[in-house]
Write a protein that holds these residues in place. Structure first.
Motif, PDB file in Angstrom:
ATOM      1  N   UNK A 162       0.839  -1.205   0.000  1.00  0.00           N
ATOM      2  CA  UNK A 162       0.000   0.000   0.000  1.00  0.00           C
ATOM      3  C   UNK A 162       0.872   1.252   0.000  1.00  0.00           C
ATOM      4  N   UNK A 163       1.880   1.282   0.842  1.00  0.00           N
ATOM      5  CA  UNK A 163       2.780   2.451   0.901  1.00  0.00           C
ATOM      6  C   UNK A 163       3.455   2.683  -0.452  1.00  0.00           C
ATOM      7  N   UNK A 164       3.941   1.612  -1.074  1.00  0.00           N
ATOM      8  CA  UNK A 164       4.626   1.737  -2.360  1.00  0.00           C
ATOM      9  C   UNK A 164       3.673   2.239  -3.443  1.00  0.00           C
ATOM     10  N   UNK A 165       2.455   1.722  -3.467  1.00  0.00           N
ATOM     11  CA  UNK A 165       1.499   2.144  -4.493  1.00  0.00           C
ATOM     12  C   UNK A 165       1.033   3.575  -4.274  1.00  0.00           C
ATOM     13  N   UNK A 166       0.838   3.968  -3.030  1.00  0.00           N
ATOM     14  CA  UNK A 166       0.436   5.353  -2.760  1.00  0.00           C
ATOM     15  C   UNK A 166       1.560   6.322  -3.111  1.00  0.00           C
ATOM     16  N   UNK A 167       2.799   5.921  -2.861  1.00  0.00           N
ATOM     17  CA  UNK A 167       3.943   6.762  -3.244  1.00  0.00           C
ATOM     18  C   UNK A 167       3.990   6.891  -4.759  1.00  0.00           C
ATOM     19  N   UNK A 168       3.711   5.805  -5.457  1.00  0.00           N
ATOM     20  CA  UNK A 168       3.682   5.817  -6.923  1.00  0.00           C
ATOM     21  C   UNK A 168       2.603   6.771  -7.434  1.00  0.00           C
ATOM     22  N   UNK A 169       1.413   6.695  -6.844  1.00  0.00           N
ATOM     23  CA  UNK A 169       0.297   7.552  -7.253  1.00  0.00           C
ATOM     24  C   UNK A 169       0.656   9.020  -6.983  1.00  0.00           C
ATOM     25  N   UNK A 170       1.270   9.279  -5.831  1.00  0.00           N
ATOM     26  CA  UNK A 170       1.661  10.650  -5.476  1.00  0.00           C
ATOM     27  C   UNK A 170       2.665  11.207  -6.481  1.00  0.00           C
ATOM     28  N   UNK A 171       3.650  10.405  -6.862  1.00  0.00           N
ATOM     29  CA  UNK A 171       4.662  10.884  -7.800  1.00  0.00           C
ATOM     30  C   UNK A 171       4.052  11.152  -9.172  1.00  0.00           C
ATOM     31  N   UNK A 172       3.079  10.342  -9.575  1.00  0.00           N
ATOM     32  CA  UNK A 172       2.389  10.576 -10.855  1.00  0.00           C
ATOM     33  C   UNK A 172       1.563  11.863 -10.752  1.00  0.00           C
ATOM     34  N   UNK A 173       0.876  12.047  -9.634  1.00  0.00           N
ATOM     35  CA  UNK A 173       0.066  13.254  -9.457  1.00  0.00           C
ATOM     36  C   UNK A 173       0.944  14.501  -9.423  1.00  0.00           C
ATOM     37  N   UNK A 174       2.143  14.397  -8.827  1.00  0.00           N
ATOM     38  CA  UNK A 174       3.066  15.545  -8.777  1.00  0.00           C
ATOM     39  C   UNK A 174       3.536  15.931 -10.173  1.00  0.00           C
TER      40      UNK A 174
END
Length: 177
Positions: A162-174
């Protein structure tokens, strides 16, 4: 009657014949694979004696129609691939189906930690599509980790994925901001 068929047609005091018990098992196995314990349970529910049940299941095992090791392998592969179940849930399901731990172990060991992480990641990605974007981050983490925990993934695996996927989503959103 032929000598070989007389043994199977031998009537027991209560319950049916060995041949009838085998027929019941074959009908059940035609629907889906089943463990020896599941078949024994179904025969007992239909009133077959333990003796008749043992003879029928022994014969079916002899010809390879009942094999708890093969059943466990098929069950684990299917439920992991199509239902996204983790090792813990699969082990519990096999116990409920009456599969001995020694028969279940090889099937469960066939799922590597990489396999579990890959499947958990896929589940999290799918679930993320349905979670509102404005949901609090802590709530999102709890929902996703809870979803994986209910499917039998260890808390460590669930939290890391979950942490890895949320970090991935955050970096895409950034990148798009």
């Amino acid at each position: 009657m032929a000598a070989g068929s007389q043994r199977g047609a031998e009537r027991t005091p209560q319950g049916g014949t060995v041949e009838q018990a085998k027929e019941v098992c074959l009908r059940l196995l035609a629907v889906r694979a089943r463990s020896r314990a599941e078949l024994a349970q179904r025969l007992a529910a239909k009133g077959y004696t333990e003796h008749v049940t043992d003879l029928a299941l022994g014969r079916l095992a002899q010809v390879g129609l009942i094999d708890d090791v093969a059943f466990a392998e098929q069950w684990v592969q299917s439920r992991h691939t199509f239902s996204g179940k983790g090792k813990q849930a699969l082990a519990q399901e096999l116990r409920r189906k009456g599969v001995a731990a020694s028969d279940a172990a090889p099937a469960l060991e066939a799922i590597s930690s990489d396999d579990e992480i890959t499947r958990a990641t896929d589940l999290v990605r799918r679930k993320l599509r349905t979670i509102p974007r404005d949901l609090d981050a802590d709530k999102t983490i709890r929902r996703l980790v809870g979803m994986l925990a209910r499917r039998g993934y260890s808390s460590a695996t669930a939290f890391n994925v979950v942490k890895a996927e949320l970090a991935q989503v955050e970096s895409v959103n950034d990148e798009f901001d």
